[in-house]
Design an enzyme around this catalytic site. Structure first.
Site, PDB file in Angstrom:
ATOM      1  N   GLU A  48     -15.938   7.552  -4.328  1.00  0.00           N
ATOM      2  CA  GLU A  48     -16.518   6.333  -3.738  1.00  0.00           C
ATOM      3  C   GLU A  48     -17.203   6.644  -2.409  1.00  0.00           C
ATOM      4  O   GLU A  48     -18.267   6.101  -2.111  1.00  0.00           O
ATOM      5  CB  GLU A  48     -15.437   5.260  -3.511  1.00  0.00           C
ATOM      6  CG  GLU A  48     -14.746   4.760  -4.770  1.00  0.00           C
ATOM      7  CD  GLU A  48     -15.637   3.940  -5.696  1.00  0.00           C
ATOM      8  OE1 GLU A  48     -16.810   3.689  -5.353  1.00  0.00           O
ATOM      9  OE2 GLU A  48     -15.150   3.562  -6.785  1.00  0.00           O
TER      10      GLU A  48
ATOM     11  N   ASP B  36     -18.696   7.467 -17.114  1.00  0.00           N
ATOM     12  CA  ASP B  36     -20.065   6.947 -16.994  1.00  0.00           C
ATOM     13  C   ASP B  36     -21.060   7.786 -16.186  1.00  0.00           C
ATOM     14  O   ASP B  36     -22.014   8.361 -16.715  1.00  0.00           O
ATOM     15  CB  ASP B  36     -20.038   5.496 -16.466  1.00  0.00           C
ATOM     16  CG  ASP B  36     -19.146   5.287 -15.240  1.00  0.00           C
ATOM     17  OD1 ASP B  36     -18.587   6.275 -14.739  1.00  0.00           O
ATOM     18  OD2 ASP B  36     -19.012   4.137 -14.791  1.00  0.00           O
TER      19      ASP B  36
ATOM     20  N   GLU C  43     -14.340  -7.656 -17.380  1.00  0.00           N
ATOM     21  CA  GLU C  43     -14.092  -6.220 -17.165  1.00  0.00           C
ATOM     22  C   GLU C  43     -13.877  -5.484 -18.476  1.00  0.00           C
ATOM     23  O   GLU C  43     -14.223  -4.322 -18.599  1.00  0.00           O
ATOM     24  CB  GLU C  43     -12.880  -6.021 -16.258  1.00  0.00           C
ATOM     25  CG  GLU C  43     -13.177  -6.095 -14.781  1.00  0.00           C
ATOM     26  CD  GLU C  43     -14.116  -5.005 -14.276  1.00  0.00           C
ATOM     27  OE1 GLU C  43     -15.320  -5.053 -14.600  1.00  0.00           O
ATOM     28  OE2 GLU C  43     -13.652  -4.129 -13.534  1.00  0.00           O
TER      29      GLU C  43
ATOM     30  N   GLU D 265     -24.132  -3.374 -13.169  1.00  0.00           N
ATOM     31  CA  GLU D 265     -24.640  -2.501 -14.238  1.00  0.00           C
ATOM     32  C   GLU D 265     -25.566  -3.210 -15.215  1.00  0.00           C
ATOM     33  O   GLU D 265     -26.560  -2.645 -15.670  1.00  0.00           O
ATOM     34  CB  GLU D 265     -23.482  -1.859 -15.013  1.00  0.00           C
ATOM     35  CG  GLU D 265     -22.792  -0.712 -14.304  1.00  0.00           C
ATOM     36  CD  GLU D 265     -21.821  -1.157 -13.213  1.00  0.00           C
ATOM     37  OE1 GLU D 265     -21.652  -2.379 -13.025  1.00  0.00           O
ATOM     38  OE2 GLU D 265     -21.236  -0.278 -12.551  1.00  0.00           O
TER      39      GLU D 265
ATOM     40  N   THR E 202     -26.252   6.559  -8.634  1.00  0.00           N
ATOM     41  CA  THR E 202     -25.415   5.623  -9.395  1.00  0.00           C
ATOM     42  C   THR E 202     -25.102   4.369  -8.588  1.00  0.00           C
ATOM     43  O   THR E 202     -24.762   3.334  -9.141  1.00  0.00           O
ATOM     44  CB  THR E 202     -24.121   6.303  -9.879  1.00  0.00           C
ATOM     45  OG1 THR E 202     -23.501   5.465 -10.839  1.00  0.00           O
ATOM     46  CG2 THR E 202     -23.163   6.590  -8.735  1.00  0.00           C
TER      47      THR E 202
HETATM   48  C1  DMJ Z   1     -20.732   1.232  -8.500  1.00  0.00           C
HETATM   49  O1  DMJ Z   1     -20.043   1.552  -7.353  1.00  0.00           O
HETATM   50  C2  DMJ Z   1     -21.381   2.438  -9.088  1.00  0.00           C
HETATM   51  O2  DMJ Z   1     -22.410   2.015  -9.897  1.00  0.00           O
HETATM   52  C3  DMJ Z   1     -20.436   3.301  -9.856  1.00  0.00           C
HETATM   53  O3  DMJ Z   1     -21.056   4.359 -10.524  1.00  0.00           O
HETATM   54  C4  DMJ Z   1     -19.604   2.549 -10.841  1.00  0.00           C
HETATM   55  N1  DMJ Z   1     -19.749   1.167 -10.710  1.00  0.00           N
HETATM   56  C5  DMJ Z   1     -19.787   0.549  -9.444  1.00  0.00           C
HETATM   57  C6  DMJ Z   1     -20.159  -0.904  -9.582  1.00  0.00           C
HETATM   58  O4  DMJ Z   1     -19.658  -1.501 -10.703  1.00  0.00           O
END
Ligand code: DMJ
EC number: 3.2.1.113
Length: 918
Positions: free
Chosen positions: A146, A293, A387, A405, A491
């Protein structure tokens, strides 16, 4: 658009294509289609697009403004209590809190959004604040993943746009790479996490002490998720290339190399969790959502950003496996890495909604359209993507933390197809956010999409990603002050410039990834279909793919795990399904005995049976629980915009069957409601507030009912308890007949209860609605009872009031009977049953009801009709065998020990999955 704009997309990219061509190729396909659309859904006018763009800007202001005003410098805004979330000052929410490092997370995550949204002045201010206020040296344990995607990515995205602005000559003229210096400082702080023999990083690190024990309080973990170890390369490579310090890119590459080495060789899939020391897969289920993912995302994007073919080779190898095993259009279902024809779950998680966007970048538009359409229908059913949801589209996990997303995929699909349908989708997302998530002090995550209740949470990714994608969806080129095509989205939707690929390239040369092989054309088979050809020739292309899926969610039939049957049934007697099993049926017992003994068919039957049993029992447990209820504050100044999640009661009026109950609230005396009320005149015709403890819930209900209350809300006496951190439960009866209780009773944890108590203190008159699903706030405003109320002229007017209005306070409320309270221990609450202890609940909300198990031999065809599953099996078994040469179901014989070992392994995996949070 880059100089390679003239290159056609239809043909395969030449071998060893320079990065610029490849990056541009993806971009060409994305942008060109938007101008070629001529038919299909009604085009959206420029005015309407502008209006929606402005609406996004206003929403961003509401979210960002409230964060800055009421939460900054805290990491996040708590939009219900209108204050900052400071780690250590709030009850721990577990892993979710590992994103919070006391480094003003939301501000950093928002930096480049400000520029995309044309808020250059605000960006300049925000950068100054980051430089002035943010400390990256706190003694706090944070998630490496994160911190990388949100903070390092946020600083680098900010830096990328700061230098772009500086070059333009108007803003940021004072800027001297300060954000980059901070990024570098943070990068060095993350490096100790990589001190493992595998090169995979520890999942957490102490910003001040690294992983040095004992001060660090971390560094003992053995496992990490694949995405956690495999989502570093963009930020780390950018940091290396911006600064010339090669070490970051080297470390990130090493971690990726290790993951690649460890892929399951026969399926080419990776598991969800890996041991960072041994490299063993800890969880062997595999999908494209939670836990994996962005590992896939970063392989493809690393190729685009860095121009290193080996990343594309890896991505394509995995993609081929994903499309072979996980993709079951329109679904994407987790499978086992070593038994990829066996589904590992009957539900999907919301994180996989990014995948259609990635497929667009890959150039595989058809399945992207299909999955996106399926997801959109789930959203239309529940207003947001829960979720997790089952293969027959029932809610599995009901929260929705405002994840971006789906908006991301919508944006990419619009860029690829130019189909205005995707603009309409974006419009719906905006409407739903405003209708259901907007609260006076920001936007609140949904605690439960079924009830519409809120959670006191607004994650930083909501600002980093959601507003960026929504704004870009409606923006024309001239609405953005720079060329978005010159950047790649991380991401977390941070922007990194594509020119990095030609800067400080020595790193990739020096440290090329292992096992590099020349690529042949097959690696580009599906890359970048030529939208110029696709759409002008058939402008209804996207629509024609969506059409058969039109009713896939509404008309879906209960669906079990069907893949095993598909693969090896050939007219034999149908296998024993867990839902049909009867322990008293000797034939069933005989079949059970045979499972695992004779052939691999029986073994697979057995494995599937166990898997179904586990899922069935967890599903039944869920369904025996009454779903949560909603307490919606409808009086001024809330007007229905704050919805609290409430526990139901096993007695009294069932709110799912009756109209909601609406009334003003009044505290009962005594506050615990355990004896005849001394203030019946105060609660008469109102909803009584009662404190938990001292006697049974049913007794409280009778006492307030006798005093004339029309409903009751029991508020937890355990100070600080909250539905954010504790599981909701149902209030049980007293073991006697409770038919005499006619009023509805709901339970609120202390934090949610104090929002009402604070409101009473502030406004005296507080009216609430008790229901199974929050009422549309527009309907509340139209309600004749509300007509005389002062209504907010605009959300902006009301937002400033909100801080004081609902700010939480630690002061005691002066309307309580100060009862002694030894009730904080569970023992003092004999009336509370954990869901597992509950008897079969009387009601399950209709939308969540499971159909009769005997009807389950059905599945859904793409026309949304229910068809007999058994009839399909013969046909399917033929085609499956053909298309999966690696799998030879029914041919190999497995010894019983190994089958039992496998069973145990799978059972453990399932149990872990159930426990795991996203
Ligand atoms: C985000 O922090 C990023 O996209 C991460 O890759 C996974 N998903 C969260 C938001 O849902």
């Amino acid at each position: 658009m880059s100089e390679a704009g003239g290159r056609g997309c239809g043909s395969p990219v030449p071998q060893r294509a320079p990065w610029s061509l490849v990056a541009a190729t993806a971009a060409i396909c994305l942008v060109s289609a938007t101008s070629v659309w001529t038919a299909g859904a009604e085009p959206m006018s420029r005015e309407e697009k502008q209006k929606l763009g402005n609406q996004v800007l206003e929403m961003f202001d509401h979210a960002y403004g409230n964060y800055m005003e009421h939460a900054y410098p805290a990491d996040e805004l708590m939009p219900l209590t209108c204050r900052g979330r400071v780690r250590g000052q709030e009850p721990s929410r577990g892993d979710v809190d590992d994103a919070l490092g006391k480094f003003s997370l939301t501000l950093i995550d928002s930096l480049d959004t400000l520029v995309v949204l044309n808020k250059t002045k605000e960006f300049e201010d925000a950068v100054r604040k980051v430089l002035r206020d943010v400390n990256l040296d706190n003694d706090v344990v944070v998630s490496v993943f994160e911190t990388n995607i949100r903070v390092l990515g946020g600083l680098l995205g900010g830096h990328s746009l700061a230098i772009m602005l500086k070059e333009k000559g108007e803003y940021m003229q004072w800027y001297n790479d300060e954000l980059l210096q901070m990024a570098k400082q943070l990068g060095y702080k993350l490096l100790p996490a990589f001190n493992t023999t595998s090169g995979l990083p520890y999942p957490r690190i102490n910003l001040k002490f690294g992983i040095r024990k004992p001060e660090a309080r971390t560094g003992t973990e053995t496992d990490t998720c694949t995405a956690c170890a495999g989502t570093l390369i963009l930020e780390f490579a950018a940091l290396s290339r911006f600064t010339g310090a090669t070490i970051f890119e080297e470390y990130a590459r090493k971690a990726l190399d290790f993951l690649w080495e460890k892929r399951q060789r026969s399926s080419n899939l990776v598991g969800v969790t890996i041991n960072i020391h041994t490299g063993d897969w800890v969880r062997k289920d595999s999908g494209v959502g939670a836990g994996i993912d962005s590992y896939y995302e970063y392989l493809l994007k690393a190729y685009v950003l860095l121009g290193d073919d080996s990343f594309l080779e890896r991505f394509n190898t995995h993609y081929d496996a994903i499309m072979r095993y996980i993709s079951q259009p329109p679904l994407l279902l987790d499978v086992h890495i070593h038994k990829p024809m066996l589904n590992a779950r009957t539900w999907m998680d919301a994180l996989l909604a990014f995948f259609p966007g990635l497929q667009v970048l890959k150039g595989d538009i058809r399945p992207a359209i299909e999955t996106h359409e399926m997801l959109y229908q789930v959203i239309k059913k529940h207003n947001f993507l829960p979720e997790a949801f089952t293969t027959d589209f029932r809610v599995h996990w009901a929260q929705h933390p405002l994840r971006p997303e789906f908006a991301e995929s919508t944006y990419f699909l619009y860029k690829a197809t130019g189909d205005p349908y995707y603009l309409e989708v974006g419009k719906t997302l905006i409407e739903n956010l405003n209708k259901y998530a907007r609260v006076p002090c920001g936007f609140a995550a949904m605690k439960d999409v079924r009830t519409g209740s809120h959670e006191d949470r607004m994650d930083s990714f909501f600002l980093a990603e959601m507003f960026k994608y929504l704004y870009l969806l409606f923006a024309d080129k001239e609405d953005i002050i720079f060329d978005i095509e010159d950047y790649i989205f991380t991401t977390e939707a941070h922007l990194l410039p594509l020119w990095l690929s030609t800067t400080n390239q020595s790193i990739s040369k020096k440290n090329t990834t292992s096992e590099y092989t020349e690529l042949d054309d097959s690696n580009f088979d599906w890359t970048c279909p030529n939208t110029q050809i696709l759409f002008p020739n058939d402008p209804l292309y996207a629509q024609s793919i969506r059409e058969p899926l039109k009713n896939v969610v509404d008309k879906s039939c209960p669906r079990g795990i069907i893949r095993v049957e598909e693969s090896f049934r050939s007219g034999a007697k149908p296998p024993l399904r867990a839902r049909d099993f009867m322990a008293t049926n000797p034939e069933h017992l005989e079949i059970l005995k045979k499972m695992g003994a004779a052939s691999s068919i029986d073994a697979e039957d057995g494995l599937r049976f166990m898997q179904e049993m586990i899922e069935l029992s967890s599903q039944q447990q869920k369904e025996q629980q009454l779903p949560p209820r909603a307490v919606q504050i409808v009086s001024h100044p809330f007007f229905g915009r704050v919805v609290l999640t409430a526990g139901p009661a096993q007695f009294g009026l069932d709110l799912s069957r009756h109209k909601e109950t609406r009334g003003f609230v009044a505290s009962s005396k005594p506050y615990n409601g355990c004896s005849e009320l001394t203030n019946p005149e105060a609660v008469m015709g109102k909803i009584a507030l009662i404190q938990r403890g001292q006697c049974m819930f049913a007794e409280k209900a009778r006492n307030i009912q006798n005093a004339g209350a029309i409903g009751g809300i029991v508020i937890d006496d355990n100070e600080g308890s909250s539905s954010d951190t504790a599981p909701l439960f149902q209030m049980a009866g007293d073991g006697k007949d409770t038919d005499d209780i006619k009023i509805p009773m709901l339970f609120l944890f202390s934090k949610e209860g104090s929002i009402i108590l604070d409101a009473i203190r502030e406004y005296e008159e507080v009216e609430v609605l008790l229901s199974d699903k929050a009422k549309d706030r527009a309907a509340i405003l139209k309600d004749p009872e509300m007509e005389n109320e002062e209504q907010p002229s605009s959300e902006n007017d009301s937002q400033n009031q909100s801080a004081e209005q609902i700010s939480s306070s630690s002061q005691e409320v002066d309307l309580v009977d100060q009862e002694s309270s030894e009730e904080n221990s569970l023992n003092s609450h004999p009336e509370a049953l954990s869901p597992a202890d509950m008897d079969n609940a009387a009601s399950i909300s209709p939308s969540e009801q499971t159909s009769n198990p005997t009807e389950n031999h059905e599945t859904t065809n793409l026309n949304g009709e229910c068809t007999d599953l058994d009839n399909q099996l013969q046909e399917q078994s033929e085609t499956e065998e053909d298309s999966n040469p690696n799998v030879s179901w029914g041919k190999k014989v497995q010894p019983i020990d190994s089958i039992l070992a496998d069973w145990n392994e799978d059972i453990e995996a399932f149990e872990m999955m159930e426990k795991d949070e996203l």
